[in-house]
Design an enzyme around this catalytic site. Structure first.
Site, PDB file in Angstrom:
ATOM      1  N   LEU A  20       0.924  -1.116  -0.045  1.00  0.00           N
ATOM      2  CA  LEU A  20      -0.020  -0.122   0.003  1.00  0.00           C
ATOM      3  C   LEU A  20       0.789   1.334   0.039  1.00  0.00           C
ATOM      4  O   LEU A  20       0.519   2.109  -0.421  1.00  0.00           O
ATOM      5  CB  LEU A  20      -0.760  -0.180   1.256  1.00  0.00           C
ATOM      6  N   TYR A  21       1.913   1.207   0.737  1.00  0.00           N
ATOM      7  CA  TYR A  21       3.158   2.241   0.705  1.00  0.00           C
ATOM      8  C   TYR A  21       3.344   2.463  -0.924  1.00  0.00           C
ATOM      9  O   TYR A  21       3.572   3.737  -1.356  1.00  0.00           O
ATOM     10  CB  TYR A  21       4.333   1.704   1.292  1.00  0.00           C
ATOM     11  N   GLY A  22       3.720   1.333  -1.717  1.00  0.00           N
ATOM     12  CA  GLY A  22       4.049   1.688  -3.045  1.00  0.00           C
ATOM     13  C   GLY A  22       2.810   2.369  -3.819  1.00  0.00           C
ATOM     14  O   GLY A  22       3.089   3.035  -4.881  1.00  0.00           O
TER      15      GLY A  22
END
Ligand code: NAD
Length: 313
Positions: A144-146
């Site tokens: 989700l960071y990506g």
């Protein structure tokens, strides 16, 4: 020039602030100190060319009030922990995408057009490529960071197309060094301080990634900004070597003077869901024009271990 740094009290942002001040620029840091540390900017607080604003990017009226009359915005604020998305699914949407939208919108209102952005290698997702150039696609992140980083890149590029902004987007390797507050080196040191006989290593230890020393990261950001003048300037920022997680564990134990430490692997090829276990970034685009990392990946790791162990600020 008048520079505005979001996340400027964080690990990379505070080094960037130091360098910009040394180069004679005025610097304003906007940071909510959620993962930053006031000690990282303390030495600049008396400098007439330095302003610190403790505030949150999710507060759009506040960022609109503050972001006026600047030449360039360096947008580094974000959730820095790739792993947190597993348990807080809205974190990177808010801190990655919405916060970036707020910065862009505030810039649009203030007629500021230049934005430098800290993206990440994780936008590429998991691929079979031995080395990833900026032209690689499709970019399909697995964390989700990506997704937050890729969404932010998309918004920035859209503001360039729609409102004539200009951007320098950097996809960093793993950045390490003094003031580092998270990541594998800090994790291993913390664990070994608690138990110097055993070290839990997430995954099989064969995860293999490039580690870039923080001063090289800052010099790369400023080199690209100075030498490239397209509307959207996209770069990988990395050294040309990699280090395995087991090698990092060995270097940490060496630097801590520990012997006969048992490494306990949790197993599996990755540290956690969303972790890309092996990658290398192709940084030819920026190295061709003359920037190079001064430290190899192993050298960066070794120096960062010493910095963190000796709490170098
Ligand atoms: P960091 O956590 O030290 O810095 C981020 C800063 O942003 C912190 O000072 C934090 O307090 C601030 N911040 C976060 N949310 C905010 C908000 N809503 N409003 C105001 N301030 C806020 O992390 P870092 O390692 O220095 O990373 C800097 C940037 O580089 C981040 O965008 C990160 O995703 C990116 N990046 C870092 C690495 C790395 O290896 N360190 C790799 C790739 C990309």
């Amino acid at each position: 020039m008048k520079m505005f740094i979001t996340g400027g009290a964080g690990f990379i942002g505070s080094h960037l602030a130091d360098t910009l001040l040394k180069d004679g620029h005025s610097v304003t840091v906007y940071d909510n100190l959620s993962s930053g540390d006031k000690r990282f900017i303390e030495h600049n607080l008396q400098d007439k060319k330095f302003i610190f604003i403790k505030a949150d990017l999710l507060n759009l009226p506040e960022i609109k009030k503050e972001i006026k009359d600047y030449d360039v915005v360096f947008h580094l604020a974000a959730n820095p922990h790739v792993r947190l998305g597993e348990t807080q699914t809205d974190l990177d949407v808010n801190q990655g995408i919405l916060a970036t939208y707020n910065v862009l919108e505030a810039m649009r209102h203030a007629d500021i057009k230049k934005i430098v952005f800290s993206s990440s290698s994780v936008v590429y997702g998991e691929t079979n490529e031995p080395s990833l150039p900026e032209t690689y696609g499709p970019t399909l992140p697995i964390s989700l960071y990506g997704a937050g980083k890729l969404g932010a890149e998309g918004l920035i590029s859209a503001f360039c197309g729609t409102f004539d902004f200009q951007t320098w987007i950097y996809r960093f390797a793993n950045v390490v060094g003094a003031r580092g507050t998270h990541g594998v080196i800090v994790d291993f040191i913390d664990k070994l301080k608690k138990n110097p006989r055993q070290l839990e290593i997430l995954g099989d230890g064969k995860q293999c990634k490039p580690y870039l020393y923080v001063s090289d990261c800052v010099s790369g950001i400023l080199f690209g900004f100075t030498h490239f003048h397209d509307r959207v300037n996209l770069f990988n920022l990395s050294c040309d070597s990699t280090t395995t997680v087991t090698r990092i564990a060995e270097m940490v134990t060496e630097e801590m003077g520990l012997e006969n430490v048992t490494f306990n692997y949790t197993g599996g090829i990755r540290g956690w869901k969303g972790d890309v276990p092996r990658f290398q970034l192709d940084a030819t685009k920026i190295t061709t024009l003359g920037w190079n990392a001064t430290l190899s990946s192993d050298e960066a790791v070794r120096r960062a271990i010493r910095d963190v162990l000796h709490a170098k600020l």
